[in-house]
Design a protein around this motif. Structure first.
Motif, PDB file in Angstrom:
ATOM      1  N   UNK A  77       0.865  -1.170   0.000  1.00 22.56           N
ATOM      2  CA  UNK A  77       0.000   0.000   0.000  1.00 22.56           C
ATOM      3  C   UNK A  77       0.907   1.227   0.000  1.00 22.56           C
ATOM      4  N   UNK A  78       0.875   1.982  -1.094  1.00 25.29           N
ATOM      5  CA  UNK A  78       1.713   3.179  -1.190  1.00 25.29           C
ATOM      6  C   UNK A  78       0.893   4.363  -0.703  1.00 25.29           C
ATOM      7  N   UNK A  79       1.367   4.956   0.379  1.00 27.00           N
ATOM      8  CA  UNK A  79       0.620   6.033   1.009  1.00 27.00           C
ATOM      9  C   UNK A  79       1.516   7.259   1.167  1.00 27.00           C
ATOM     10  N   UNK A  80       1.205   8.085   2.143  1.00 29.90           N
ATOM     11  CA  UNK A  80       1.962   9.307   2.363  1.00 29.90           C
ATOM     12  C   UNK A  80       1.386  10.012   3.564  1.00 29.90           C
ATOM     13  N   UNK A  81       1.263  11.292   3.461  1.00 25.54           N
ATOM     14  CA  UNK A  81       1.280  12.212   2.350  1.00 25.54           C
ATOM     15  C   UNK A  81       0.429  11.813   1.143  1.00 25.54           C
ATOM     16  N   UNK A  82       0.687  12.556   0.088  1.00 25.82           N
ATOM     17  CA  UNK A  82       0.021  12.313  -1.192  1.00 25.82           C
ATOM     18  C   UNK A  82       1.042  11.769  -2.176  1.00 25.82           C
ATOM     19  N   UNK A  83       0.988  10.452  -2.487  1.00 27.08           N
ATOM     20  CA  UNK A  83       1.993   9.828  -3.346  1.00 27.08           C
ATOM     21  C   UNK A  83       2.134  10.470  -4.723  1.00 27.08           C
ATOM     22  N   UNK A  84       1.056  11.053  -5.253  1.00 23.20           N
ATOM     23  CA  UNK A  84       1.145  11.645  -6.591  1.00 23.20           C
ATOM     24  C   UNK A  84       1.982  12.924  -6.613  1.00 23.20           C
TER      25      UNK A  84
END
Length: 338
Positions: A77-84
């Motif tokens: 699961x790539x998350x963040x923050x906003x990964x984009x």
């Protein structure tokens, strides 16, 4: 509804391998945070409260891929923050797909139309768009007007382009059973997303608004009423049946904090995605130097109101695998007394 069939097979094969190898602790999914920066300032999130120099950093592609390979989890699961906001996020996704990982990319979807062309549909890739209620409730949760409409438009665009789109909805003490039903009915029936994740909000220590988080009994009452009348069985929920039983108070589990480890710019986070008791440089160091037995409800006061899926979905998965009846139930085979 549970996981897609091919992903259930992938995860089942992986879990069997761990059992054969005699591993007691292993990751089922890794939370990868290649940045902390975000384009929103949600009241229930503490990620952008990091120091300014950390908010400017972006994880190199090679570092992100190496961390996933090191722990060996089959899902990311790539998350963040906003990964984009990461300039090489498409490269990270490409490299992980090449290594046969199943990936969900978590996003508030505001930037999705601008970056959609960098990605390609793949059965092992899905967008995970955060939708925390219908228009007014969602915009209140993200502290900005108009974001719900932007997210809905982006979901429609991604679906039209052939992508799988999941949603992740967090619920707070400002929600009622009806607001839960309303948003899940909309996502399931009108917007037609592929799968939906749900979770009671966790009280991040650095979250600006500390008054909106649910207690355990509040969580159970909220979901028991929202799920009543067989509603949960017709929603395309991306959870095991036992985790949904857990949310509505029909089952209880101990937390499995090592089941979904978190890797960020600071390293491997102890003990989980929601608590930050220091960081380990390697995944093995995280396993070996964390006192896992001290976490969970009744052990650490910070865990007392937590019912988040990052700690309890792994527990539900392990309980499912330990029961033939629950295993059949998880893949939709009717069983007596289920």
């Amino acid at each position: 509804m549970g996981l897609p069939l091919h992903l259930s097979i992938k995860l089942g094969r992986y879990l069997l391998q761990q059992k054969i190898r005699g591993r007691k602790k292993f990751p089922m999914l890794v939370e990868l945070e290649p940045l902390f920066a975000c384009n929103l300032k949600c009241a229930g999130c503490g990620k952008i409260q990091h120091e300014a120099h950390l908010l400017k950093k972006r994880m190199p592609v090679e570092q992100a891929v190496a961390a996933v390979e090191e722990c060996g989890a089959p899902m990311v699961s790539i998350a963040g923050g906003e990964p984009l906001m990461h300039p090489q996020i498409d490269r990270i996704v490409e490299e992980l797909l090449a290594r046969r990982k199943f990936i969900v990319l978590c996003t508030n979807a505001v930037l999705l139309p601008k970056h959609l062309h960098k990605f390609r549909p793949h059965r092992d890739f899905a967008w995970m768009v955060h939708i925390d209620g219908l228009a007014d409730r969602h915009d209140e949760a993200v502290s900005k007007k108009g974001v719900f409409d932007q997210a809905v438009a982006a979901i429609k665009q991604a679906k039209q382009a052939g992508f799988q789109v999941y949603t992740n909805s967090t619920f707070f003490n400002t929600d009622s059973p009806q607001t839960v039903v309303d948003v899940l009915d909309y996502l399931n029936d009108e917007l037609g997303v592929d799968r939906m994740e749900i979770s009671p909000g966790y009280a991040y220590e650095k979250a600006p608004d500390q008054d909106r988080f649910l207690g355990v009994e509040q969580t159970r009452e909220l979901f028991a009423e929202a799920f009543a009348g067989g509603r949960r069985d017709r929603w395309r929920l991306n959870h095991s049946p036992l985790f949904l039983d857990f949310l509505e108070g029909r089952r209880d589990f101990a937390c499995t904090p090592w089941g979904i480890p978190s890797y960020s710019l600071l390293g491997w986070q102890r003990p989980c995605y929601l608590l930050a008791d220091g960081y380990a440089e390697t995944y093995q160091e995280l396993l070996d130097t964390t006192d896992w037995d001290q976490f969970g409800r009744g052990k650490d006061p910070r865990c007392d109101n937590c019912m988040a899926h990052c700690g309890y979905e792994p527990s539900a998965v392990l309980a499912t695998l330990g029961s033939l009846k629950e295993s059949l139930r998880a893949v939709g085979v009717p069983t007596p007394g289920a």
